[in-house]
Write a protein that holds these residues in place. Structure first.
Motif, PDB file in Angstrom:
ATOM      1  N   ARG A  23      -8.462  46.120 -46.545  1.00 42.33           N
ATOM      2  CA  ARG A  23      -7.279  45.888 -47.476  1.00 42.33           C
ATOM      3  C   ARG A  23      -7.441  45.520 -48.362  1.00 42.33           C
ATOM      4  N   VAL A  57     -10.219  42.986 -41.043  1.00 43.26           N
ATOM      5  CA  VAL A  57      -9.712  43.271 -42.298  1.00 43.26           C
ATOM      6  C   VAL A  57      -9.799  42.878 -43.129  1.00 43.26           C
ATOM      7  N   GLY A  58      -9.978  41.864 -43.992  1.00 41.24           N
ATOM      8  CA  GLY A  58      -9.846  41.393 -45.441  1.00 41.24           C
ATOM      9  C   GLY A  58     -10.450  42.844 -46.267  1.00 41.24           C
ATOM     10  N   PRO A  97      -2.713  42.108 -51.337  1.00 43.72           N
ATOM     11  CA  PRO A  97      -2.243  40.722 -51.197  1.00 43.72           C
ATOM     12  C   PRO A  97      -2.550  40.814 -49.052  1.00 43.72           C
ATOM     13  N   VAL A  98      -2.737  41.196 -48.837  1.00 43.32           N
ATOM     14  CA  VAL A  98      -3.066  41.702 -47.206  1.00 43.32           C
ATOM     15  C   VAL A  98      -4.426  40.898 -47.171  1.00 43.32           C
ATOM     16  N   GLY A  99      -4.675  42.228 -47.528  1.00 42.53           N
ATOM     17  CA  GLY A  99      -6.431  41.674 -47.938  1.00 42.53           C
ATOM     18  C   GLY A  99      -7.040  40.258 -47.950  1.00 42.53           C
ATOM     19  N   ARG A 100      -6.061  39.696 -49.427  1.00 44.26           N
ATOM     20  CA  ARG A 100      -6.924  38.815 -49.778  1.00 44.26           C
ATOM     21  C   ARG A 100      -6.095  37.473 -48.718  1.00 44.26           C
ATOM     22  N   GLY A 101      -4.899  37.333 -47.812  1.00 48.07           N
ATOM     23  CA  GLY A 101      -4.879  36.784 -47.053  1.00 48.07           C
ATOM     24  C   GLY A 101      -5.667  36.452 -46.141  1.00 48.07           C
ATOM     25  N   CYS A 102      -6.369  38.105 -45.234  1.00 48.55           N
ATOM     26  CA  CYS A 102      -6.786  37.523 -44.612  1.00 48.55           C
ATOM     27  C   CYS A 102      -8.602  37.198 -44.537  1.00 48.55           C
TER      28      CYS A 102
END
Length: 121
Positions: free
Chosen positions: A92, A88-89, A95-100
């Motif tokens: 995407r 997923v990271g 912030p979503v990609g970095r968070g994953c």
């Protein structure tokens, strides 16, 4: 003869997009994380062998059935979840990609720490 009227310099524009990481960087980090998840899923469950020197009545956590099940299944489950987070990271941005991509190694390290804590107790 000196020309005092030099051509005016073009104005400086600040239209460049912010630098937040590239797709190639996300893919490189993702491949490293997938390798770490694979190593975790394959080798961390081998910590169950720390129970080889258990004897009847041993009070250590690794000598209990529950402790052995945790050490055997937690790294595999963490590796699967971390691999999904990594994919997923990688797909995407923002912030979503970095968070994953940040959550995946934290999950893998946590599974190693818990497994070593149970195996070493």
């Amino acid at each position: 003869m000196i020309n005092n009227q030099a051509p005016a310099a073009p104005p400086v524009r600040d239209d460049a997009p912010p630098v937040t990481g590239s797709a190639a960087g996300r893919v490189a980090v993702g491949l490293l994380l997938l390798a770490f998840a694979g190593v975790t899923g394959l080798f961390a469950p081998l910590l169950v062998m720390a129970s080889d020197n258990c004897f009847e009545g041993d009070a250590r956590t690794i000598c209990s059935v529950g402790g052995q099940q945790i050490v055997g299944t937690l790294p595999v489950a963490a590796a699967v979840v971390a691999a999904l987070l990594t994919v997923v990271g990688m797909g995407r941005s923002g912030p979503v990609g970095r968070g994953c991509l940040l959550a995946a190694p934290c999950l893998l390290v946590l599974s190693w720490v818990v497994s070593y804590a149970i195996a070493g107790s």
